[in-house]
Design an enzyme around this catalytic site. Structure first.
Site, PDB file in Angstrom:
ATOM      1  N   SER A 127      70.263 -15.078 -67.572  1.00  0.00           N
ATOM      2  CA  SER A 127      70.689 -15.201 -66.180  1.00  0.00           C
ATOM      3  C   SER A 127      71.317 -13.906 -65.698  1.00  0.00           C
ATOM      4  O   SER A 127      71.951 -13.177 -66.481  1.00  0.00           O
ATOM      5  CB  SER A 127      71.719 -16.336 -66.054  1.00  0.00           C
ATOM      6  OG  SER A 127      72.311 -16.349 -64.772  1.00  0.00           O
TER       7      SER A 127
ATOM      8  N   TYR B 275      78.663 -21.305 -68.475  1.00  0.00           N
ATOM      9  CA  TYR B 275      77.201 -21.153 -68.466  1.00  0.00           C
ATOM     10  C   TYR B 275      76.807 -19.715 -68.808  1.00  0.00           C
ATOM     11  O   TYR B 275      75.967 -19.465 -69.679  1.00  0.00           O
ATOM     12  CB  TYR B 275      76.666 -21.549 -67.089  1.00  0.00           C
ATOM     13  CG  TYR B 275      75.196 -21.266 -66.861  1.00  0.00           C
ATOM     14  CD1 TYR B 275      74.223 -22.161 -67.310  1.00  0.00           C
ATOM     15  CD2 TYR B 275      74.785 -20.116 -66.191  1.00  0.00           C
ATOM     16  CE1 TYR B 275      72.881 -21.912 -67.093  1.00  0.00           C
ATOM     17  CE2 TYR B 275      73.446 -19.860 -65.972  1.00  0.00           C
ATOM     18  CZ  TYR B 275      72.494 -20.758 -66.424  1.00  0.00           C
ATOM     19  OH  TYR B 275      71.165 -20.500 -66.213  1.00  0.00           O
TER      20      TYR B 275
END
Length: 259
Positions: free
Chosen positions: A151, A164
């Site tokens: 990400s 996350y």
């Protein structure tokens, strides 16, 4: 059915986790456009998975859908046997490309994140990727390729994403170690780190919330949020022979987010 190859080159096969929706689905379909068959996983929505199977067939390629919860390591041995059976259906004993894409979202401040939430993220985003890749190694062809999806949040710190992003950061480190340790088998391993993409991920937050979509566009050099079609073709291209010398890299695909 799998498209033939007049040059006598053995058709390639990919295994994509989380391939029934979003970036995984887009990757399966762009691999199909390149003549690559896929085995892909889905969590629970079989109808959605079968739709992807049909779309791949329109591209002349076979896609086989298998259910899998990537957060349950105890199910991996049985899953590997299902992969063996699926490969036999494709006339193969091994596959060429592994795309570790399946994931869940999480948005909470650091001081509001519970142990249970962190454990759930760890099981899916790190432990699951680690052990699924380990279990599948005997079925990956020498000279194969692995892409781990990370990400843009590992580079850009946005409040509410600490847990996350930390798991994705661990995957980026794992990628480099896999590239080193699997080098003797000529298996290439890279990370693809998408920026904010308009999919149903995070409840469709970027896709369906105009305010958030504009905020993403304003922080991106190319002036818009990402789309699945910005990511799937890139992963498919990275897996190709054209990129055989790209190894152990983190490649961000974000349109120039927060530069």
């Amino acid at each position: 059915m799998t498209a033939g190859n007049s040059a006598g080159i053995t058709p390639k096969i990919a295994l994509v986790t989380g391939g029934s929706r979003g970036l995984g689905r887009n990757t399966v379909l762009h691999l199909a456009k390149r003549g690559v068959s896929s085995i892909f996983t889905y969590r629970s929505n079989q109808a959605e998975a079968e739709h992807v199977v049909g779309l791949a067939a329109k591209e002349g390629q076979t896609a086989l859908a298998l259910p899998l919860d990537t957060g349950k390591v105890s199910s991996f041995d049985a899953f590997v046997e299902q992969v063996r059976e699926s490969l036999a259906r494709l006339g193969a004993g091994r596959f060429d490309y592994l795309v570790n894409n399946a994931g869940t979202s999480h948005h909470a401040a650091f001081d509001k994140t519970s142990e249970e939430e962190l454990d759930s993220l760890y099981n899916v985003h790190f432990k699951g990727v680690f052990f699924l890749t380990q279990k599948l190694l005997p079925l990956i062809n020498d000279g194969g390729r692995i892409v781990n999806v990370s990400s843009g949040l590992t580079r850009v710190a946005i409040p509410g994403s600490a847990s996350y992003a930390s798991m994705k950061g661990a995957i980026e480190v794992l990628t480099r170690y896999l590239a080193k340790e699997l080098g003797p088998r000529r298996i290439v391993v890279n990370t693809v780190a998408p920026g904010a993409v308009a999919t149903d991920f995070s409840g469709g937050m970027v896709r369906d919330n105009p305010e958030i979509n504009k905020r993403v566009a304003d922080m991106t050099a190319l002036g818009r949020a990402g789309l699945p079609d910005d990511i799937g073709p890139m992963i498919a291209a990275l897996l190709s022979e054209d990129n055989r010398w790209v190894n152990a890299q983190r490649i961000e695909v974000s349109g120039g987010m927060s530069i």
